[in-house]
Design a protein around this motif. Sequence first.
Motif, PDB file in Angstrom:
ATOM      1  N   LEU B  68     -20.189   0.910  17.282  1.00  0.00           N
ATOM      2  CA  LEU B  68     -20.156   1.768  15.754  1.00  0.00           C
ATOM      3  C   LEU B  68     -19.731   2.967  16.120  1.00  0.00           C
ATOM      4  CD1 LEU B  68     -21.344   0.783  12.961  1.00  0.00           C
ATOM      5  CD2 LEU B  68     -23.415   2.151  13.430  1.00  0.00           C
ATOM      6  N   LEU B  69     -20.217   3.690  17.433  1.00  0.00           N
ATOM      7  CA  LEU B  69     -19.664   5.106  17.477  1.00  0.00           C
ATOM      8  C   LEU B  69     -18.338   5.291  17.632  1.00  0.00           C
ATOM      9  CD1 LEU B  69     -20.521   7.945  17.969  1.00  0.00           C
ATOM     10  CD2 LEU B  69     -20.824   7.262  20.603  1.00  0.00           C
ATOM     11  N   LEU B  70     -17.839   4.129  18.479  1.00  0.00           N
ATOM     12  CA  LEU B  70     -16.093   4.031  18.649  1.00  0.00           C
ATOM     13  C   LEU B  70     -15.452   3.915  17.430  1.00  0.00           C
ATOM     14  CD1 LEU B  70     -16.070   2.405  22.024  1.00  0.00           C
ATOM     15  CD2 LEU B  70     -15.893   4.659  21.708  1.00  0.00           C
ATOM     16  N   GLY B  74     -13.011   6.466  15.730  1.00  0.00           N
ATOM     17  CA  GLY B  74     -11.572   5.932  15.453  1.00  0.00           C
ATOM     18  C   GLY B  74     -11.225   6.207  14.021  1.00  0.00           C
ATOM     19  N   LEU B  75     -12.043   5.900  13.199  1.00  0.00           N
ATOM     20  CA  LEU B  75     -11.829   6.033  11.728  1.00  0.00           C
ATOM     21  C   LEU B  75     -11.820   7.607  11.432  1.00  0.00           C
ATOM     22  CD1 LEU B  75     -14.160   3.690   9.598  1.00  0.00           C
ATOM     23  CD2 LEU B  75     -11.764   3.827   9.479  1.00  0.00           C
ATOM     24  N   ALA B  88      -6.416   5.521  18.164  1.00  0.00           N
ATOM     25  CA  ALA B  88      -6.866   4.850  19.185  1.00  0.00           C
ATOM     26  C   ALA B  88      -7.094   5.461  20.581  1.00  0.00           C
ATOM     27  CB  ALA B  88      -5.796   3.553  19.446  1.00  0.00           C
ATOM     28  N   LYS B  89      -6.160   6.639  20.639  1.00  0.00           N
ATOM     29  CA  LYS B  89      -6.425   7.356  21.995  1.00  0.00           C
ATOM     30  C   LYS B  89      -7.724   8.167  21.955  1.00  0.00           C
ATOM     31  CE  LYS B  89      -4.313  11.637  22.063  1.00  0.00           C
ATOM     32  NZ  LYS B  89      -3.363  12.604  22.076  1.00  0.00           N
ATOM     33  N   LEU B  94     -12.971   8.372  24.616  1.00  0.00           N
ATOM     34  CA  LEU B  94     -14.413   8.490  24.339  1.00  0.00           C
ATOM     35  C   LEU B  94     -14.977   7.324  25.022  1.00  0.00           C
ATOM     36  CD1 LEU B  94     -16.526  10.359  23.171  1.00  0.00           C
ATOM     37  CD2 LEU B  94     -16.687   8.665  21.177  1.00  0.00           C
ATOM     38  N   ALA B  95     -14.695   6.142  24.775  1.00  0.00           N
ATOM     39  CA  ALA B  95     -15.337   4.737  25.624  1.00  0.00           C
ATOM     40  C   ALA B  95     -15.308   5.067  27.261  1.00  0.00           C
ATOM     41  CB  ALA B  95     -14.323   3.627  25.225  1.00  0.00           C
ATOM     42  N   VAL B  96     -14.346   5.489  27.469  1.00  0.00           N
ATOM     43  CA  VAL B  96     -14.084   5.791  29.078  1.00  0.00           C
ATOM     44  C   VAL B  96     -15.101   6.831  29.530  1.00  0.00           C
ATOM     45  CG1 VAL B  96     -12.552   6.318  30.967  1.00  0.00           C
ATOM     46  CG2 VAL B  96     -11.709   5.010  29.284  1.00  0.00           C
TER      47      VAL B  96
END
Lengths: 182, 232
Positions: B68-70, B74-75, B88-89, B94-96
């Motif tokens: 949800l956070l990602l 992204g949005l 996407a970048k 953020l995910a990494v």
Amino acid sequence: MRGYFSTREYVLAALLAGALLVTASVIIPLTLPLRIPGLANAANAPLASFFLVIGLARLRKPGSLLLILGLYALTCLLIHPVIFSFILTGALVAEGVSWLLFRGFATPRAQVAGVLLYEMTSFPAAMLFSLWLLPARALKPAWYVFLAAEAAIVVTTLAGCLAGLKVARELAQAGKLNLEGS
Amino acid sequence: MLSGGLPATSFLYRLHPLVKVGVASLFTVAALMLGDPRSLGLLLFFFLALFVTSRYRPRGRSLLGGALLLALVGLGNYFASRDGGEAAKYSLRLAVVLLGVPVCAAATPPQQLARALARWRLPPALVVSLLLVWRFFPVLKEEVREIREANRLRGSGRRQEWYRGVLVPLAFVVLEYAERLSLALELRAFDPAAPRTWYLLPRLSWQDGLFAGAAAAVLLAAGVGDHCGWPG
């Protein structure tokens, strides 16, 4: 054998650094993508200053702010060197000025001044380190945007400090916090 | 983001703590430097592969929260830039960042980290304090989650939730833990100024070499792809 800080003081500083990390991990990821200068600092300042003031109200010795923020910075070193650099710079400046003006954090005024100095210094330090280490990603705001961001940081830090002082007094009355030193 | 079970027999769990921490830090720094979503995707894939090989079982709630956070990030970036690649970048970056260090934290027992840091001859008080921050970060995060859940069950108002509902109880929790931990350390005759000896010191093994080599290869591929462009 007795060091400058006792075991209890080291443990409290470490757990407060952990609390700073928890609040920052909730607030900062939500504000960073918006790329508004100072927003992350202003949003995180009330929570960080709340815990820092409680820590300083308990520890009181010169070097207390540097101990809490040094542990926080060392943990942040694992996340990014820029974060480590600006936290440590802010902590060193705030600790140095507080030592010159108040010789420690014995009074609420010294505690609030120390935390305010840290929050106000760490924002320009973050911008300078970003500009130096990550020039492609660094924000370069106009001077009035920078001043507005600093003003927002001061307001939110003061709100956090006042809440922290109030809760520290309540915790002392409840017998959970010794405000008379070790 | 990461909470759940990681078996003590897993590949990641048995690696040298400083190798794990070093790789996670390098990947985090690299994620902030790289700009191509495919390079960032490669770094993320490396961490996801580590999950699979470590037989990590994430909680459904943490997975949902992270996703949800990602998606929100992204949005938000998509509406700000009107560019899918840009959105996407930031989400991948953020995910990494969110996965790298927590993966290591979950896979490193505090005792192992302390033993590894002992080789650097750091002051014992500093090692123990760092260990407490490292160890209590997930504990305090869990406490915050429980406090907020308790507030929701009591039906408390949103406006007052952060101050009276979260910050004040969290301050109580921190002081409670500090009291109990310092008592436990003092009862075990811990002295921050006294020198300390260690019975077991972690040593580098061939598995550490393999892990570091694979991480270096992924980092190199991501860097080359980002700098020279990906084929196709």
